[in-house]
Motif scaffolding. Structure first.
Motif, PDB file in Angstrom:
ATOM      1  N   ASP A   1       7.408   3.196  36.544  1.00  0.00           N
ATOM      2  CA  ASP A   1       6.676   4.460  37.056  1.00  0.00           C
ATOM      3  C   ASP A   1       5.962   5.322  35.846  1.00  0.00           C
ATOM      4  O   ASP A   1       5.277   6.111  36.160  1.00  0.00           O
ATOM      5  CB  ASP A   1       7.733   5.352  37.500  1.00  0.00           C
ATOM      6  N   SER A   2       6.498   4.918  34.298  1.00  0.00           N
ATOM      7  CA  SER A   2       6.006   5.949  33.427  1.00  0.00           C
ATOM      8  C   SER A   2       4.664   5.340  33.044  1.00  0.00           C
ATOM      9  O   SER A   2       3.682   6.055  32.499  1.00  0.00           O
ATOM     10  CB  SER A   2       6.970   5.826  32.157  1.00  0.00           C
ATOM     11  N   GLY A   3       4.449   4.113  33.117  1.00  0.00           N
ATOM     12  CA  GLY A   3       3.203   3.604  32.607  1.00  0.00           C
ATOM     13  C   GLY A   3       3.018   3.298  31.168  1.00  0.00           C
ATOM     14  O   GLY A   3       1.938   2.643  30.395  1.00  0.00           O
ATOM     15  N   GLU A   4       4.235   3.471  30.603  1.00  0.00           N
ATOM     16  CA  GLU A   4       4.372   3.461  29.139  1.00  0.00           C
ATOM     17  C   GLU A   4       4.386   1.703  28.570  1.00  0.00           C
ATOM     18  O   GLU A   4       5.153   1.099  29.385  1.00  0.00           O
ATOM     19  CB  GLU A   4       5.190   4.037  28.714  1.00  0.00           C
ATOM     20  N   HIS A   5       3.854   1.305  27.638  1.00  0.00           N
ATOM     21  CA  HIS A   5       4.266   0.101  26.865  1.00  0.00           C
ATOM     22  C   HIS A   5       5.590   0.043  26.613  1.00  0.00           C
ATOM     23  O   HIS A   5       6.230   0.940  26.098  1.00  0.00           O
ATOM     24  CB  HIS A   5       3.433  -0.131  25.710  1.00  0.00           C
ATOM     25  N   PRO A   6       6.398  -1.004  27.020  1.00  0.00           N
ATOM     26  CA  PRO A   6       7.778  -1.204  26.882  1.00  0.00           C
ATOM     27  C   PRO A   6       8.058  -0.969  25.327  1.00  0.00           C
ATOM     28  O   PRO A   6       9.175  -0.358  24.832  1.00  0.00           O
ATOM     29  CB  PRO A   6       8.114  -2.787  26.916  1.00  0.00           C
ATOM     30  N   VAL A   7       7.116  -1.257  24.345  1.00  0.00           N
ATOM     31  CA  VAL A   7       7.381  -0.981  22.733  1.00  0.00           C
ATOM     32  C   VAL A   7       7.922   0.546  22.561  1.00  0.00           C
ATOM     33  O   VAL A   7       8.570   1.254  22.001  1.00  0.00           O
ATOM     34  CB  VAL A   7       6.352  -1.539  21.977  1.00  0.00           C
TER      35      VAL A   7
ATOM     36  N   THR B   1      15.117   4.662  19.754  1.00  0.00           N
ATOM     37  CA  THR B   1      15.394   3.717  18.398  1.00  0.00           C
ATOM     38  C   THR B   1      15.211   4.712  17.095  1.00  0.00           C
ATOM     39  O   THR B   1      13.893   5.062  16.721  1.00  0.00           O
ATOM     40  CB  THR B   1      14.547   2.581  18.401  1.00  0.00           C
ATOM     41  N   SER B   2      16.167   5.576  16.981  1.00  0.00           N
ATOM     42  CA  SER B   2      15.855   6.412  15.917  1.00  0.00           C
ATOM     43  C   SER B   2      16.326   5.950  14.475  1.00  0.00           C
ATOM     44  O   SER B   2      16.904   4.796  14.428  1.00  0.00           O
ATOM     45  CB  SER B   2      16.848   7.806  16.271  1.00  0.00           C
ATOM     46  N   PRO B   3      15.794   6.640  13.495  1.00  0.00           N
ATOM     47  CA  PRO B   3      15.725   5.771  11.967  1.00  0.00           C
ATOM     48  C   PRO B   3      17.463   5.902  11.806  1.00  0.00           C
ATOM     49  O   PRO B   3      18.395   6.766  11.930  1.00  0.00           O
ATOM     50  CB  PRO B   3      15.045   6.788  11.178  1.00  0.00           C
TER      51      PRO B   3
END
Length: 268
Positions: A214-220, A227-229
């Motif tokens: 639903d977001s349309g965002e790339h999985p990366v 994924t925080s530093p």
């Protein structure tokens, strides 16, 4: 509305039957075949449809959906091929078999559509890929879409991509179940009760899949948002990369694709 015959109502054939009935297809316009009488009776009781002999089902139908195991398709078509008139649409759900396999047994000009669906059809969340054979038109593809859209999403692809589809989405549910199984074991190792680990993973998988859809965002991009530093997630990702999980997935899907080709070669 037209009559549909499902030849070989095993697991995948029953998925189609169930979807048609749930979508409101008239049960008097659905017929099926089964090898064993107890299976035939089960289908009659469950769906209220007619279960006939193969030849009778073909004669009664406008659309013939063949859902037998690939290794059984040749024997079936040797029996039924001469009885299927050239204008009747044939839909193949036989994994790995190209439409050219069917045209050898059918009258010249018979339209064949190749379909690969998957087991989430049982919960109306299938991914079904549809391909036209040499004599199938856009109208025939539309008929196939009408039959399979109640099961989930449909997509049209060139037939040359169907072996890849088989590897990716046809077999795909098994990969996710394998991953859930492994993550459940990991949760137990970390001290969680099995049911708690299972519930955590399943809901996380559902939520992640919906976000991805639903977001349309790339999985990366979605992964990077988690994924925080120097955090916990990047430590886990590093271990996945160190153990070659990405390469293993690529090799696994290539193996599934190659096996689909082997099935076709063996059946020819």
């Amino acid at each position: 509305m037209y009559t549909v015959a499902v030849i070989g109502a095993g697991k995948i054939g029953e998925v189609l039957l169930s979807g048609l009935v749930k979508a409101g297809w008239p049960v008097d316009q659905i017929v099926a075949t089964a090898r064993r009488e107890e299976r035939a009776e089960q289908l009659r009781n469950r769906y209220g449809i007619r279960v006939l002999a193969n030849a009778e089902a073909v004669q009664a139908a406008d659309v013939v959906a063949i859902a037998v195991k690939p290794q059984d398709a040749g024997v079936l078509l040797a029996e039924l091929g001469p009885q299927i008139p050239a204008g009747k649409l044939v839909i193949s759900l036989c994994a790995g078999l190209p439409t050219s396999f069917f045209t050898k047994w059918l009258a010249e000009g018979t339209p064949v559509v190749r379909v690969m669906t998957n087991t989430p059809a049982l919960v109306d969340e299938a991914m079904t890929a549809i391909s036209a054979g040499p004599h199938a038109t856009a109208e025939h593809l539309a008929v196939a879409e009408e039959l399979f859209s109640p099961l989930g999403r449909t997509i049209r692809v060139p037939e040359s991509q169907q072996d890849a589809v088989t590897a990716l989405s046809g077999s795909g549910p098994a990969y996710f179940y394998f991953l859930v199984e492994a993550m459940t074991d990991a949760g137990i190792l970390l001290g969680l009760p099995r049911q708690v680990a299972h519930d955590l993973i399943v809901q996380t998988a559902i939520g992640s899949a919906i976000m991805l859809r639903d977001s349309g965002e790339h999985p990366v991009k979605l992964r990077e948002a988690v994924t925080s530093p120097a955090g916990t997630t990047i430590s886990a990702i590093r271990e996945l990369e160190n153990h070659g999980v990405r390469a293993a997935l690529l090799a696994a899907l290539e193996a599934a694709r190659d096996r689909a080709k082997e099935i076709a070669d063996q059946a020819s």
